[in-house]
Design an enzyme around this catalytic site. Structure first.
Site, PDB file in Angstrom:
ATOM      1  N   GLU A   1     -23.560 -50.226 -98.067  1.00 17.15           N
ATOM      2  CA  GLU A   1     -23.625 -49.677 -97.061  1.00 17.15           C
ATOM      3  C   GLU A   1     -23.393 -50.433 -95.904  1.00 17.15           C
ATOM      4  OE1 GLU A   1     -26.575 -45.812 -98.225  1.00 17.15           O
ATOM      5  OE2 GLU A   1     -27.824 -48.380 -97.777  1.00 17.15           O
TER       6      GLU A   1
ATOM      7  N   GLU B   1     -25.292 -44.416-106.535  1.00 18.55           N
ATOM      8  CA  GLU B   1     -26.625 -44.411-107.407  1.00 18.55           C
ATOM      9  C   GLU B   1     -26.376 -42.948-106.913  1.00 18.55           C
ATOM     10  OE1 GLU B   1     -28.602 -45.820-103.228  1.00 18.55           O
ATOM     11  OE2 GLU B   1     -26.710 -48.145-103.211  1.00 18.55           O
TER      12      GLU B   1
HETATM   13  C1  GAL Z   1     -29.027 -45.861-100.450  1.00 16.86           C
HETATM   14  C2  GAL Z   1     -29.394 -47.628-100.353  1.00 16.86           C
HETATM   15  C3  GAL Z   1     -30.330 -48.272-101.097  1.00 16.86           C
HETATM   16  C4  GAL Z   1     -32.099 -47.090-100.581  1.00 16.86           C
HETATM   17  C5  GAL Z   1     -31.576 -45.944-100.973  1.00 16.86           C
HETATM   18  C6  GAL Z   1     -33.044 -45.329-100.654  1.00 16.86           C
HETATM   19  O1  GAL Z   1     -28.515 -44.777 -99.663  1.00 16.86           O
HETATM   20  O2  GAL Z   1     -27.850 -47.884-100.776  1.00 16.86           O
HETATM   21  O3  GAL Z   1     -29.827 -49.405-101.178  1.00 16.86           O
HETATM   22  O4  GAL Z   1     -31.620 -48.162 -99.360  1.00 16.86           O
HETATM   23  O5  GAL Z   1     -30.552 -45.850 -99.918  1.00 16.86           O
HETATM   24  O6  GAL Z   1     -34.121 -45.415-101.181  1.00 16.86           O
HETATM   25 MG    MG Z   2     -29.463 -49.582 -97.046  1.00 16.16          MG
END
Ligand code: GAL
Ligand code: MG
Length: 1000
Positions: free
Chosen positions: A446, A512
């Site tokens: 990010e 993710e």
């Molecule tokens: C994503 C990020 C993670 C965490 C998650 C929300 O955007 O990469 O580090 O923040 O969202 O729990």
């Molecule tokens: Mg983040």
């Protein structure tokens, strides 16, 4: 040379005098020492250090690095540790926002001046072994957050940044005979904190090991192993490159084979039919490098493990040893009860859990971990995406939400950030390159895009052949070459499919997905199904492994897990740190049963007379597992057979069902379970790796006794009586006020309140994330403030042949108004058949749930159900639950999600009993209803911010329901429960169930 604090606000000030990064090999004085694993070249400096805390550099003690400086009145602090976990400063949880945002008006690179904790450390040490002629001694800080300056005996030694890779300094020239004084300053925030904006607790200090390393006159500075497999995998060239200072080296395999010295520091051999490394079979070869000094004496022995494997893009998809991989991954923060101070033992326990849950891969979100994490992944078998320490999320938000131009991106295209990035890339690759578990490098998280990130990827490609991952390209496509894989996060499965219909130049992963915050993880099978349908979709990494929370004590002395804000920090992001498939103590959450099931590698379709087995392993035959087929009748096992299976990896095969399902009435379940035949490092023989279940026939509800009950039609109450029971329906208060049941003994009052139509549950994190409560909050009013108008015909009494029926109608205070009716048909044996009818007002949002809330005697504290279990399940998260009979204390039913919320539901419930220690209580029946029994009402649960705030228990709350809204889980910031897992809002809802007193 002196250290200047002002320079730490310069992004170009990356390091000073640091020793170049190198492989994480260890060296020993002899082969015997290497076998013992204790190196006489290492001296740990872990332990108590003298410590001074200052909230700014100005307040830090000037001249403290001098050996004469009096530190006798200083505090002591352990190393490794975060100072914030030892009473200095405070743990601060922040997600995307910079912790200084709103406090300090500063620009990228600048540091907060009014508050930037400075930790001054002093450690006195005497070398275990004096330095010999030509030897060198370095000190390595394996993790110092976020920047550190080092002095030895008053001399400035150097400076380092990057919290998550080692900072090494050569101390040799300033070592004293006898006692030495090592002085270190660690700054919480430096210029580079702008690129360490990961979603985590913000800590500082020496949080990983500090070790002195002695290098003999002839020393292996760096090792690089490379195994290059032949096209058909039948052989491999093993090359070991040894960067040696002084002396000469001999390289051998554990079986004695000597590698050929090519004279340029490279040693090679050919391995015929090598045993390959994979997550399924993590075979490691042992290489031993023997170093001799110019006199021919062995001065150093370096053991190095090698995994022979090929991970590459082949035919457009990622393959491991020639087989298409599906990442069944999880993101893991290196975080435990002491924050990011994690021991090898704790790390090993995590790795064991990850393996036992059936996952095959980990992304080290969002920074390099301790070296032992990778060692363990090599040994246990896990594919790892090793992520560089980079995140500038808060600054990316300016581009994403505040229309800032691309030119303002950090690191973006700004030259002043490139050196720091390349330094981080080098530190990670050089340290970690020999670990076969690492299959990709990741540029970070990010941080938007730009030429700097493209250069990082270029660097990775230059020095290593692993593919590179960066998700930011999906947001900033200016430099598509930054990533070898198209990576996104939290894209719903349907959208992934849509994307891949048009875009087929790179394989895709979700770095993710399945945001496991609170009660979540709904509909995750959609993604896995897609991974087996669409070759370019190669799986994903669940967000994330374990809740990050801080063990705290409240004002009443009760222990609890705190989250953002609980330490008085601001700005903070509340409980957004609790997204794990494990709780903060690293015990599994109930929905790990779903994780394991949707990720399983053996999928079995069960029909009346046949089993179709699909083996999704890449390198393991199903014969590695004992396949146990059981037949159960309504929760009771009636037959069990062992089936010999022989399904090769990637194949599908059919077998006759080895048990016979009776054709008579009743409900039968067939379970097919695959269990380890051989012990693994991560589980014992018998551990179940996969299962499936199918249900045949149908459950026959208990019949009611035909004898009609006696009716007492009073002025204010209608009584219905039978041999063992009394029910009272109130005309004054609009509900059933009493249900007494004896069953042979004295009648016992079971109710602690009138049953009410219920449409509410304590909002889940996901529901809050899409503002469900503001859209459907009318159903909260409807649940709490329904009105049953007092009229002569209310309740409506009907005398039937075998029963009496009493019906209440309710006006629900929604706008537009909704109606409900609750009717109770009481039979002669005390059975009450309940029907709830709901007519939602036009245009109302769907209700979070639809059922009846019954407040019961709190002595009824034991729940048993015939339905899906053993853990809680929801309409969109029930694949991992199996039909059976399960029991649990009511007290355990409210799952300990970081913030209390809806929990404890069971789907597919045919019957459930809620009973006291003597077996007295109620038995509920329904046809596949949902059911929970909790110590609190939804309203009480909703009010508590932590579990310790829940009130003392005065009731058991049973909530049979037609349905509860599925928990959702694509993300926790807007994605809603998929429509098929929601109650209809546009038609009448009818829910039927019954209950009867029991007396064991
Ligand atoms: C994503 C990020 C993670 C965490 C998650 C929300 O955007 O990469 O580090 O923040 O969202 O729990
Ligand atoms: Mg983040």
């Amino acid at each position: 040379m002196t250290f200047q604090y002002s320079r730490i606000a310069d992004p170009l000030y990356v390091s000073e005098n640091r020793v170049g990064a190198h492989s994480d090999h260890r060296w020993f004085a002899s082969a015997a020492e290497a076998r013992r694993g204790v190196s006489s070249f290492e001296q740990s400096l872990n332990g108590q250090w003298c410590f001074h805390y200052a909230s700014t550099a100005d307040e830090s003690p000037a001249g403290f690095e001098s050996p004469e400086f009096d530190v006798s009145l200083w505090h002591e602090i352990p190393v490794p540790a975060h100072i914030q976990m030892h009473g200095f400063d405070r743990p601060h949880y922040a997600n995307t926002q910079y912790p200084w945002d709103g406090h300090d008006q500063i620009m990228p690179g600048q540091i907060p001046e009014r508050f930037n904790p400075v930790a001054s450390y002093v450690k006195r040490f005497t070398l275990d072994t004096p330095v010999g002629v030509g030897e060198r001694v370095t000190v390595v800080f394996h993790g110092a957050e976020s920047a550190l300056a080092v002095w030895l005996n008053g001399h400035y030694i150097g400076y380092g940044t990057d919290s998550f890779t080692p900072s090494e300094f050569d101390l040799t020239d300033h070592l004293a005979d006898g006692e030495n004084v090592l002085a270190v300053q660690v700054f919480k925030w430096s210029a580079h904190s702008w690129i360490e904006d990961q979603d985590f607790y913000r800590f500082s200090g020496l949080f990983r090991d500090v070790v002195l390393y002695r290098q003999p006159v002839a020393h292996v500075r760096d090792v690089r192993v490379r195994a290059t497999l032949s096209e058909d995998l039948s052989g491999a060239e093993l090359a070991v490159r040894v960067d040696l200072t002084g002396g000469s080296a001999v390289v051998r395999l554990a079986d004695g084979t000597q590698l050929k010295d090519l004279g340029d520091g490279t040693f090679v051999t050919w391995l015929d039919q090598p045993r390959l490394w994979s997550a399924e079979h993590p075979h490691l070869y042992e290489v031993l490098i023997e170093v001799r000094d110019p006199d021919g004496e062995i001065v150093e022995v370096v053991p190095q493990r090698v995994g022979v494997r090929r991970f590459a893009l082949e035919d457009g998809v990622f393959k491991i040893n020639g087989q298409r991989i599906v990442f069944k991954g999880v993101n893991r923060h290196d975080f435990g009860l002491n924050g990011r101070v994690v021991t090898r033992e704790e790390t090993e326990a995590d790795v064991r859990t990850i393996k036992a849950l059936g996952l095959n891969s980990v992304r080290t979100s969002h920074y390099p971990n301790n070296s032992y994490f990778y060692e363990l992944c090599d040994e246990y078998g896990l594919y790892v995406i090793d992520e560089m320490n980079l995140e500038s999320h808060g600054l990316w938000d300016r581009i994403r939400y505040h229309d800032a131009p691309d030119s303002e991106a950090v690191p973006g295209d700004r030259p002043e950030w490139l050196p720091a990035l390349l330094d981080r890339a080098r530190s990670m690759v050089e340290r970690d390159k020999n670990h076969p578990c690492i299959v990709m490098w990741s540029c970070g998280n990010e941080s938007y895009g730009g030429s700097n990130l493209a250069k990082v990827t270029e660097y990775f490609h230059e020095v290593d052949d692993r593919p590179v991952h960066y998700e930011g390209v999906a947001w900033d496509p200016r430099h598509p070459e930054t990533t070898d894989v198209h990576s996104e996060m939290y894209t719903p499965a349907a959208k992934v499919e849509e994307y891949l219909r048009e875009n087929r130049e790179k394989p895709m992963i979700l770095c993710e997905f399945a945001h496991a915050m609170g009660n979540s993880f709904g509909a995750v099978d959609r993604y896995i199904d897609l991974a087996y349908r669409e070759p370019l979709f190669q799986g994903g990494f669940i967000w994330d492994f374990a809740d990050q929370a801080i063990a705290m004590t409240d004002r009443f002395g009760q222990r609890f897990f705190g989250y953002g804000g609980d330490n008085g920090e601001a700005p903070h992001d509340g409980d957004f740190c609790g997204n794990g498939i494990l709780f903060a103590d690293h015990s599994p959450k109930p929905f790990t049963q779903e994780v394991t099931h949707v990720y399983r590698d053996i999928v079995t379709r069960i029909e009346r007379d046949a089993l179709t087995i699909e083996n999704r392993y890449l390198f393991t035959n199903t014969s590695a597992f004992e396949c146990v087929v059981t037949l159960s009748h309504e929760g009771e096992e009636i037959a069990s057979e062992i089936l010999d299976t022989d399904v090769s990896p990637g194949q599908v095969r059919q077998y006759p069902l080895p048990v016979t399902i009776p054709s008579g009435p009743g409900e039968y379940a067939v379970d097919v379970s695959y269990r380890l035949r051989a012990p693994q490092r991560w589980a014992e023989v018998g551990h179940e790796v996969a299962w499936d279940q199918a249900v045949f026939g149908s459950f026959v509800p208990s019949p009611s006794v035909p004898a009609a009950p006696e009716i007492v039609d009073g002025i204010h109450n209608i009584g219905v009586h039978g041999k063992n029971f009394t029910v009272l329906f109130s005309r004054l208060y609009g509900g059933m006020q009493s249900y007494r049941f004896g069953g042979g003994g004295p009648e016992h009052e079971i109710l602690r309140g009138m049953p009410t139509p219920n449409f509410w549950h304590a909002p889940t994190s996901n529901e809050r994330g899409w503002n469900a409560p503001s859209l459907d909050g009318q159903w909260l009013l409807a649940s709490r403030y329904a009105v049953s108008e007092r009229r002569p015909d209310q309740p409506f009494l009907e005398t039937l042949e075998d029963s009496a029926r009493v019906t209440y109608t309710y006006d629900l205070p929604t706008v537009p108004a909704s109606q409900a009716a609750l009717s109770y048909r009481v039979f002669g044996d005390g059975r009450v058949a309940v029907q709830l009818t709901v007519d939602p007002g036009d245009g109302l949002a769907d209700a979070p749930e639809c059922g009846v809330l019954l407040a019961l005697d709190p002595e009824l504290d034991q729940l048993t159900w015939y339905g899906e279990g053993p853990e809680e399940s929801y309409s969109d998260r029930r694949l991992g639950a199996r039909l059976g009979v399960y029991s649990a204390p009511v007290a355990t039913q409210l799952t300990q999600y970081l913030r209390p919320q809806e929990a404890g539901n069971h789907t597919g419930v045919r019957w459930a009993t809620v009973s006291d220690a003597r077996g007295r209580g109620l038995r509920f029946e329904g046809s596949g209803m949902e059911f929970s029994a909790l110590p609190w009402t939804p309203f009480e649960v909703e009010n508590a911010l932590h579990h310790t705030e829940l009130p003392p228990v005065h009731r058991t709350i049973a909530r049979p329901a037609l349905m509860r809204r599925g928990v959702a889980g694509d993300d926790t910031w807007g994605s809603q429960t998929h429509p098929e897992f929601r109650l209809p809002a546009d038609r009448q809802l009818i829910f039927e169930f019954s209950f009867i007193g029991i007396n064991a």
